[in-house]
Design a protein around this motif. Structure first.
Motif, PDB file in Angstrom:
ATOM      1  N   ILE A 112       0.850  -1.203   0.000  1.00 59.29           N
ATOM      2  CA  ILE A 112       0.000   0.000   0.000  1.00 59.29           C
ATOM      3  C   ILE A 112       0.878   1.244   0.000  1.00 59.29           C
ATOM      4  O   ILE A 112       0.611   2.202  -0.739  1.00 59.29           O
ATOM      5  CB  ILE A 112      -0.969  -0.010   1.199  1.00 59.29           C
ATOM      6  N   LEU A 113       1.929   1.237   0.811  1.00 58.37           N
ATOM      7  CA  LEU A 113       2.830   2.397   0.854  1.00 58.37           C
ATOM      8  C   LEU A 113       3.539   2.613  -0.482  1.00 58.37           C
ATOM      9  O   LEU A 113       3.821   3.750  -0.872  1.00 58.37           O
ATOM     10  CB  LEU A 113       3.853   2.247   1.977  1.00 58.37           C
ATOM     11  N   SER A 114       3.835   1.517  -1.180  1.00 58.14           N
ATOM     12  CA  SER A 114       4.523   1.639  -2.473  1.00 58.14           C
ATOM     13  C   SER A 114       3.574   2.077  -3.579  1.00 58.14           C
ATOM     14  O   SER A 114       4.021   2.472  -4.652  1.00 58.14           O
ATOM     15  CB  SER A 114       5.180   0.324  -2.856  1.00 58.14           C
ATOM     16  N   ARG A 115       2.280   1.969  -3.330  1.00 58.55           N
ATOM     17  CA  ARG A 115       1.236   2.350  -4.289  1.00 58.55           C
ATOM     18  C   ARG A 115       1.334   1.555  -5.589  1.00 58.55           C
ATOM     19  O   ARG A 115       0.949   2.034  -6.650  1.00 58.55           O
ATOM     20  CB  ARG A 115       1.281   3.841  -4.563  1.00 58.55           C
ATOM     21  N   ALA A 119       1.370  -5.256  -6.580  1.00 61.35           N
ATOM     22  CA  ALA A 119       1.869  -5.727  -5.282  1.00 61.35           C
ATOM     23  C   ALA A 119       0.742  -5.747  -4.259  1.00 61.35           C
ATOM     24  O   ALA A 119       0.649  -6.666  -3.439  1.00 61.35           O
ATOM     25  CB  ALA A 119       3.019  -4.856  -4.806  1.00 61.35           C
ATOM     26  N   ILE A 120      -0.137  -4.741  -4.313  1.00 65.38           N
ATOM     27  CA  ILE A 120      -1.281  -4.707  -3.383  1.00 65.38           C
ATOM     28  C   ILE A 120      -2.186  -5.903  -3.642  1.00 65.38           C
ATOM     29  O   ILE A 120      -2.642  -6.566  -2.712  1.00 65.38           O
ATOM     30  CB  ILE A 120      -2.060  -3.373  -3.523  1.00 65.38           C
ATOM     31  N   GLY A 121      -2.436  -6.195  -4.900  1.00 70.71           N
ATOM     32  CA  GLY A 121      -3.284  -7.350  -5.253  1.00 70.71           C
ATOM     33  C   GLY A 121      -2.688  -8.669  -4.775  1.00 70.71           C
ATOM     34  O   GLY A 121      -3.382  -9.528  -4.237  1.00 70.71           O
ATOM     35  N   GLU A 122      -1.378  -8.832  -4.981  1.00 77.85           N
ATOM     36  CA  GLU A 122      -0.715 -10.072  -4.528  1.00 77.85           C
ATOM     37  C   GLU A 122      -0.749 -10.200  -3.014  1.00 77.85           C
ATOM     38  O   GLU A 122      -0.998 -11.279  -2.470  1.00 77.85           O
ATOM     39  CB  GLU A 122       0.735 -10.099  -5.025  1.00 77.85           C
ATOM     40  N   ALA A 123      -0.493  -9.105  -2.304  1.00 73.63           N
ATOM     41  CA  ALA A 123      -0.488  -9.146  -0.835  1.00 73.63           C
ATOM     42  C   ALA A 123      -1.880  -9.443  -0.304  1.00 73.63           C
ATOM     43  O   ALA A 123      -2.047 -10.214   0.650  1.00 73.63           O
ATOM     44  CB  ALA A 123       0.038  -7.820  -0.287  1.00 73.63           C
ATOM     45  N   ALA A 124      -2.900  -8.848  -0.914  1.00 73.76           N
ATOM     46  CA  ALA A 124      -4.283  -9.105  -0.487  1.00 73.76           C
ATOM     47  C   ALA A 124      -4.660 -10.555  -0.751  1.00 73.76           C
ATOM     48  O   ALA A 124      -5.327 -11.201   0.065  1.00 73.76           O
ATOM     49  CB  ALA A 124      -5.243  -8.153  -1.192  1.00 73.76           C
ATOM     50  N   ALA A 125      -4.228 -11.077  -1.897  1.00 74.42           N
ATOM     51  CA  ALA A 125      -4.520 -12.478  -2.224  1.00 74.42           C
ATOM     52  C   ALA A 125      -3.837 -13.418  -1.239  1.00 74.42           C
ATOM     53  O   ALA A 125      -4.413 -14.445  -0.847  1.00 74.42           O
ATOM     54  CB  ALA A 125      -4.069 -12.772  -3.655  1.00 74.42           C
ATOM     55  N   SER A 126      -2.612 -13.072  -0.824  1.00 71.37           N
ATOM     56  CA  SER A 126      -1.910 -13.949   0.125  1.00 71.37           C
ATOM     57  C   SER A 126      -2.614 -13.962   1.481  1.00 71.37           C
ATOM     58  O   SER A 126      -2.590 -14.956   2.192  1.00 71.37           O
ATOM     59  CB  SER A 126      -0.445 -13.547   0.268  1.00 71.37           C
ATOM     60  N   LEU A 127      -3.267 -12.849   1.843  1.00 68.75           N
ATOM     61  CA  LEU A 127      -4.019 -12.819   3.111  1.00 68.75           C
ATOM     62  C   LEU A 127      -5.250 -13.707   3.041  1.00 68.75           C
ATOM     63  O   LEU A 127      -5.641 -14.321   4.034  1.00 68.75           O
ATOM     64  CB  LEU A 127      -4.448 -11.387   3.454  1.00 68.75           C
ATOM     65  N   ARG A 128      -5.874 -13.764   1.854  1.00 69.91           N
ATOM     66  CA  ARG A 128      -7.090 -14.575   1.699  1.00 69.91           C
ATOM     67  C   ARG A 128      -6.780 -16.053   1.485  1.00 69.91           C
ATOM     68  O   ARG A 128      -7.634 -16.904   1.693  1.00 69.91           O
ATOM     69  CB  ARG A 128      -7.919 -14.057   0.530  1.00 69.91           C
TER      70      ARG A 128
END
Length: 141
Positions: A112-115, A119-128
């Motif tokens: 999120i900080l990197s905007r 990367a945001i999509g991959e990180a969110a997918a890894s949480l799910r």
């Protein structure tokens, strides 16, 4: 009257051994003096010998009982230790899963900080995503 004390298995076996030695001495006497003894005396010595042999069997059986009782107690202690170990393994697996979730949250925060939308999509997918099979197996142990 004096209080009764319980014998240890070592004491029980020691008494059984002493009684067995006494029985052997009676047998030896009966054989050595068979000509000098009357039939009634021989029968009486044989009764003594049989009685001593019965007492040997009883004291050895009691020693075996005490040994089994000790083994049962040890088995219970081992089962308790195994249960504690399994509980500790579950706690470790839970901590490991929590650390993994925290790491994925940190990844999401960094993305999120990197905007960077990818990367945001991959990180969110890894949480799910569900935990891997190895991690899931470790949590059920």
């Amino acid at each position: 009257m004096a209080p009764l004390t319980e014998l240890t298995k070592e004491q029980s076996y020691a008494i059984a051994d002493s009684l067995a030695q006494a029985s052997s001495l009676v047998l030896e006497l009966r054989i050595r003096e068979r000509e000098a003894l009357t039939p009634d005396e021989r029968a009486l010595l044989e009764q003594y010998e049989n009685h001593l042999d019965q007492m040997v069997a009883l004291f050895r059986a009691y020693g075996i009982y005490l040994t089994a009782e000790g083994a049962e107690q040890a088995r219970g202690e081992i089962e308790g230790a195994i249960a504690k170990g399994k509980l500790q393994l579950k706690r470790i697996a839970d901590v490991k899963a929590a650390i993994g979730a925290a790491a994925r949250l940190v990844d999401l925060g960094a993305a999120i900080l990197s905007r960077d939308p990818f990367a945001i999509g991959e990180a969110a997918a890894s949480l799910r995503a569900r935990p891997k099979k190895e991690e899931a197996a470790g949590q059920t142990a």
